[in-house]
Write an enzyme that holds these catalytic residues in place. Structure first.
Site, PDB file in Angstrom:
ATOM      1  N   GLY A 243       0.812  -1.213   0.000  1.00 30.50           N
ATOM      2  CA  GLY A 243       0.000   0.000   0.000  1.00 30.50           C
ATOM      3  C   GLY A 243       0.845   1.262   0.000  1.00 30.50           C
ATOM      4  N   GLN A 244       0.186   2.383  -0.231  1.00 32.01           N
ATOM      5  CA  GLN A 244       0.894   3.656  -0.334  1.00 32.01           C
ATOM      6  C   GLN A 244       1.589   4.043   0.977  1.00 32.01           C
ATOM      7  OE1 GLN A 244      -1.118   6.757  -2.917  1.00 32.01           O
ATOM      8  NE2 GLN A 244      -2.911   5.573  -2.329  1.00 32.01           N
TER       9      GLN A 244
ATOM     10  N   LEU B  95      -6.524 -10.416   6.516  1.00 29.60           N
ATOM     11  CA  LEU B  95      -7.399  -9.784   7.500  1.00 29.60           C
ATOM     12  C   LEU B  95      -8.779 -10.422   7.585  1.00 29.60           C
ATOM     13  CD1 LEU B  95      -6.531  -5.996   7.123  1.00 29.60           C
ATOM     14  CD2 LEU B  95      -6.334  -7.360   9.202  1.00 29.60           C
TER      15      LEU B  95
ATOM     16  N   ALA C 290      -6.239  -2.465   4.247  1.00 25.96           N
ATOM     17  CA  ALA C 290      -7.686  -2.246   4.245  1.00 25.96           C
ATOM     18  C   ALA C 290      -8.286  -2.677   2.918  1.00 25.96           C
ATOM     19  CB  ALA C 290      -8.007  -0.771   4.491  1.00 25.96           C
ATOM     20  N   TYR C 291      -9.573  -2.902   2.945  1.00 22.45           N
ATOM     21  CA  TYR C 291     -10.374  -3.067   1.723  1.00 22.45           C
ATOM     22  C   TYR C 291     -10.746  -1.647   1.295  1.00 22.45           C
ATOM     23  CZ  TYR C 291     -14.246  -4.691  -1.280  1.00 22.45           C
ATOM     24  OH  TYR C 291     -15.086  -4.950  -2.342  1.00 22.45           O
ATOM     25  N   THR C 292     -10.167  -1.182   0.196  1.00 30.22           N
ATOM     26  CA  THR C 292     -10.327   0.224  -0.192  1.00 30.22           C
ATOM     27  C   THR C 292     -11.139   0.446  -1.463  1.00 30.22           C
ATOM     28  OG1 THR C 292      -8.205   0.155  -1.347  1.00 30.22           O
ATOM     29  CG2 THR C 292      -8.179   0.898   0.950  1.00 30.22           C
TER      30      THR C 292
ATOM     31  N   ASP D  42     -11.926   9.598   6.301  1.00 31.40           N
ATOM     32  CA  ASP D  42     -12.958  10.625   6.353  1.00 31.40           C
ATOM     33  C   ASP D  42     -14.345  10.072   6.039  1.00 31.40           C
ATOM     34  OD1 ASP D  42     -11.578  10.442   3.645  1.00 31.40           O
ATOM     35  OD2 ASP D  42     -13.394  11.551   3.083  1.00 31.40           O
TER      36      ASP D  42
ATOM     37  N   TYR E 230     -18.211   1.055   2.728  1.00 31.08           N
ATOM     38  CA  TYR E 230     -16.811   1.287   3.051  1.00 31.08           C
ATOM     39  C   TYR E 230     -16.673   2.092   4.342  1.00 31.08           C
ATOM     40  CZ  TYR E 230     -12.146   3.346   2.863  1.00 31.08           C
ATOM     41  OH  TYR E 230     -10.885   3.769   3.194  1.00 31.08           O
TER      42      TYR E 230
ATOM     43  N   TRP F  98      -8.166  11.483   1.073  1.00 33.73           N
ATOM     44  CA  TRP F  98      -7.639  11.836  -0.253  1.00 33.73           C
ATOM     45  C   TRP F  98      -6.148  11.500  -0.367  1.00 33.73           C
ATOM     46  CZ3 TRP F  98     -10.057  16.879  -2.648  1.00 33.73           C
ATOM     47  CH2 TRP F  98     -11.448  16.843  -2.513  1.00 33.73           C
TER      48      TRP F  98
END
Length: 293
Positions: free
Chosen positions: A10-11, A35, A58-60, A100, A123, A148
């Site tokens: 991930g980022q 997970l 995470a599930y994004t 958020d 989500y 974001w």
């Protein structure tokens, strides 16, 4: 410090990998760590014996979550709780990343940590469940709500805009959703700031917001991306702002994703740079590596 980091590709995890000098990072990977399967979580924590956990996986897939609520809840809601409880057993505090999307976007000011939550879709609901599971786990925890997120890594809005501009001269981008772009590089700095603070002062639980400084909308964010791209001779496109209704999606997005980050800055002494500055850093890196999109 020996730190277990979930979401290895991930980022945020990749950004942490660059910056965590002086710490030993152990990244989990699928299928050994899943997970949605509690037994793999417990086994990984027992094997690694971390001193601290960063819960970044995470599930994004926001829209896909609407048709996969059970899987999204297992990964975003239940999994973090299992991870935090496993950490609690060995005295490892956890830093858990949230979103958020736990808010409905209805306020006309930035959201504070004590504002009422009200996710609009699966989500957000599953991420809120994850926050609550971590907070109820018995582990010392810091929950960081982000928004974001973009970076030089993986798939994100910045890279999508640059890729689309390679074949299109004009783009329609939503302009009635407000928020603050957040570089994963800055998020990694924030996480390490928490880690270092805890090492000095002792770990303490808390809920915090962390984003880039300032605010914008998606259309203006896209324009800023192209302005930075133009400095490198990269692709650009004309951006026409459209309402959310002009770009329907399965999942509803909050109209106001601005987060008040005062509590984090007051507690840990770090505030992210202006989002424009952080965007310039990321775009510069993308072009420096020859793979802007």
């Amino acid at each position: 410090m020996r730190i277990l980091v979930t979401g290895h590709d991930g980022q945020v995890a990749q950004s942490l990998g660059e910056q965590a000098k002086g710490h030993e990072l152990i990244f989990t990977s699928y299928p050994e760590f899943d997970l949605s399967k509690p037994e793999t979580i417990e086994a990984a924590v027992a094997k690694i014996q971390p001193e601290l956990i960063v819960s970044a996986a995470a599930y994004t897939a926001v829209d896909k979550a609407e048709s996969e609520p059970e899987l999204a809840m297992a990964i975003n809601g239940d999994g973090p709780g299992v991870l935090a409880r496993a950490g609690a057993k060995i005295g490892a505090p956890i830093i858990h990343l949230s979103t958020d999307y736990v808010f409905d976007g209805s306020l006309d000011r930035p959201w504070r940590e004590d504002d009422p939550t009200g996710p609009l879709g699966v989500y957000g609901a599953t991420k809120l469940a994850g926050e609550q599971a971590v907070q109820a786990s018995g582990a010392t925890n810091a929950v960081l709500r982000l928004a974001w997120v973009y970076s030089p890594f993986g798939a994100n809005f910045v890279k999508t805009m640059l890729r689309l501009a390679e074949t299109r001269d004009a783009l329609n981008v939503v302009e009635d959703q407000r928020g603050c772009p957040s570089s994963a590089l800055d998020i990694a700095t924030a996480i390490l700031t928490v880690v270092n603070h805890w090492q000095r002062e002792g770990a303490a639980s808390g809920l915090y917001h962390f984003t880039g400084s300032g605010e914008t909308n998606w259309a203006d964010f896209a324009r800023a991306i192209f302005a930075e791209s133009a400095k490198h001779g990269g692709p650009t496109a004309e951006v026409t702002g459209i309402p959310t209704s002009g770009y329907p999606t399965p999942a509803q997005r909050p109209a106001n994703s601005r987060l008040d980050c005062t509590r984090f800055a007051d507690t840990f002494g770090y505030r992210a740079p202006a989002w424009e500055e952080s965007l310039a850093v990321v775009v510069n890196r993308l072009f420096a590596t020859g793979r802007p999109a």
